[in-house]
Write a protein that holds these residues in place. Structure first.
Motif, PDB file in Angstrom:
ATOM      1  N   GLY A   1      23.080  49.927 -57.765  1.00  0.00           N
ATOM      2  CA  GLY A   1      23.325  50.771 -56.867  1.00  0.00           C
ATOM      3  C   GLY A   1      24.318  51.568 -57.771  1.00  0.00           C
ATOM      4  N   GLY A   2      24.884  52.686 -57.492  1.00  0.00           N
ATOM      5  CA  GLY A   2      25.504  54.374 -57.442  1.00  0.00           C
ATOM      6  C   GLY A   2      24.398  55.524 -57.073  1.00  0.00           C
ATOM      7  N   GLY A   3      24.624  56.348 -57.108  1.00  0.00           N
ATOM      8  CA  GLY A   3      23.689  58.091 -57.480  1.00  0.00           C
ATOM      9  C   GLY A   3      22.952  58.123 -55.781  1.00  0.00           C
ATOM     10  N   ARG A   4      21.546  58.506 -56.031  1.00  0.00           N
ATOM     11  CA  ARG A   4      21.019  58.990 -54.681  1.00  0.00           C
ATOM     12  C   ARG A   4      20.116  57.403 -54.328  1.00  0.00           C
ATOM     13  NH1 ARG A   4      17.227  62.099 -57.281  1.00  0.00           N
ATOM     14  NH2 ARG A   4      15.953  61.553 -55.823  1.00  0.00           N
ATOM     15  N   ASN A   5      19.785  57.044 -52.961  1.00  0.00           N
ATOM     16  CA  ASN A   5      19.026  56.154 -52.794  1.00  0.00           C
ATOM     17  C   ASN A   5      17.697  56.141 -53.548  1.00  0.00           C
ATOM     18  OD1 ASN A   5      20.941  54.714 -51.743  1.00  0.00           O
ATOM     19  ND2 ASN A   5      21.708  55.435 -50.272  1.00  0.00           N
TER      20      ASN A   5
ATOM     21  N   SER B   1      20.523  49.658 -52.901  1.00  0.00           N
ATOM     22  CA  SER B   1      21.023  51.106 -52.465  1.00  0.00           C
ATOM     23  C   SER B   1      20.837  51.426 -53.819  1.00  0.00           C
ATOM     24  CB  SER B   1      22.443  50.898 -52.358  1.00  0.00           C
ATOM     25  OG  SER B   1      23.346  50.265 -52.974  1.00  0.00           O
ATOM     26  N   GLY B   2      21.460  52.978 -54.020  1.00  0.00           N
ATOM     27  CA  GLY B   2      21.324  54.086 -55.324  1.00  0.00           C
ATOM     28  C   GLY B   2      19.777  53.200 -55.951  1.00  0.00           C
ATOM     29  N   SER B   3      19.658  53.356 -57.047  1.00  0.00           N
ATOM     30  CA  SER B   3      18.751  52.863 -58.460  1.00  0.00           C
ATOM     31  C   SER B   3      18.663  51.838 -58.649  1.00  0.00           C
ATOM     32  CB  SER B   3      19.652  53.069 -59.688  1.00  0.00           C
ATOM     33  OG  SER B   3      20.036  52.829 -60.000  1.00  0.00           O
TER      34      SER B   3
END
Length: 317
Positions: A258-262, A253-255
């Protein structure tokens, strides 16, 4: 009279309870060698002796270690963590209240901050750098460090952290619970056709999980086969990914952390070069929480459950 009857009923039920616990242990032993884990040499992955130091001030230098410490009931003794430690939610709450100090990043530990917290135990990871670990030891700090590659290695790390913190029994229970959850998944998918899987950690360059990693264990236990046969986490080319032609692609997920847009997911489904890959063509590209799949912690049992639902949705209807 009623009291005597109640005590009698409890007493005659104890052997039954013991038999049930023994049955569970034997069943889990079929999947993981718990006896070996709980009777292994008490040394960490640097060969350093593990001992119960009854710590009152613990510093954790990895998010996975922080998760484990709180799960075995040693969270109230933790005084320092990294910038990336965010689970359980209690960790973030304590950070906000100033009850938990940050000692820097995962690979950029601030040794001065660690020393200022006056820890009697530091739980480290190879990702912190062996130089950091040895520097702290040379300064008189008791440091134990881990580099688990398989889920069974993770279980052993949990147990040893339990020994060092005086939470041996709690650690054993956590390991057994992991084994139980994974055993249930393996039983559920054992008769299903194996699904060919690629696990992507990042896309530029393309980092994937190979054999001999706990992510590979997650894939295997969930009823899949890793399309990449090399050992460890490595970079592959777009051509390699196309040639492997996985039926399912699972991305962090994320960058990637984790975190932010996928971001990785967006790249996989939009890159024209990957349109012919079976997973993309059939809409079988999935996102998994980076923290759950990439941390060598007890939550890898949850990763197995999630992965199994991706690979064999028909079993979970």
């Amino acid at each position: 009279m009623k009291t005597r009857l109640f005590i009698f009923l409890i007493l005659i039920s104890l052997p039954l309870i013991s038999l049930c616990e023994e049955k569970k242990r034997v069943e889990v032993e079929e999947h993981f060698n718990l006896s070996e884990i709980f009777n292994a040499s008490l040394v960490d992955d640097t060969g350093y002796p593990i001992k119960n130091v009854n710590p009152e001030r613990i510093v954790s230098l990895a998010p996975s270690n922080t998760e484990i410490l709180f799960a075995i009931g040693a969270g109230d003794k933790v005084v320092g963590v990294t910038d990336y430690c965010n689970y359980p939610p209690e960790v973030l709450e304590k950070k906000e209240k100033g009850e938990l100090a940050s000692v820097g990043g995962y690979s950029t530990v601030n040794i001065e901050r660690v020393l200022a917290l006056n820890p009697d135990l530091v739980v480290a990871s190879y990702g912190n750098g062996l130089e950091t670990i040895e520097t702290l030891r040379n300064l008189g700090v008791y440091v134990i460090a881990f580099d688990p590659r398989s889920i069974e290695d993770v279980m052993r790390s949990i147990y040893l952290i339990g020994v060092a913190t005086g939470k041996e029994n709690e650690a054993k229970e956590l390991v057994k619970e992991m084994g139980e959850r994974i055993k249930k998944v393996k039983e559920k998918v054992k008769n299903e056709k194996k699904v060919r899987v690629a696990h992507l950690i990042w896309h530029d360059p393309i980092w994937v999980s190979g054999k001999g990693t706990f992510a590979d264990d997650v894939i295997e236990f969930a009823g899949g086969i890793n399309v990449f046969n090399f050992t460890g986490w490595k970079v592959v080319s777009v051509e390699d990914l196309i040639a492997a032609n996985p039926e399912v692609i699972v991305v962090n997920s994320g960058s990637g952390m984790g975190g932010g847009r996928n971001i990785i997911y967006e790249w996989v489904i939009s890159d024209e070069r990957l349109k012919g890959v079976e997973a993309v063509k059939n809409g079988r590209v999935y996102v998994i929480d980076s923290d759950i799949i990439s941390r060598p912690s007890y939550r890898l049992a949850e990763a197995v459950e999630i992965m199994a639902r991706f690979l064999h949705p028909e079993v979970w209807k």
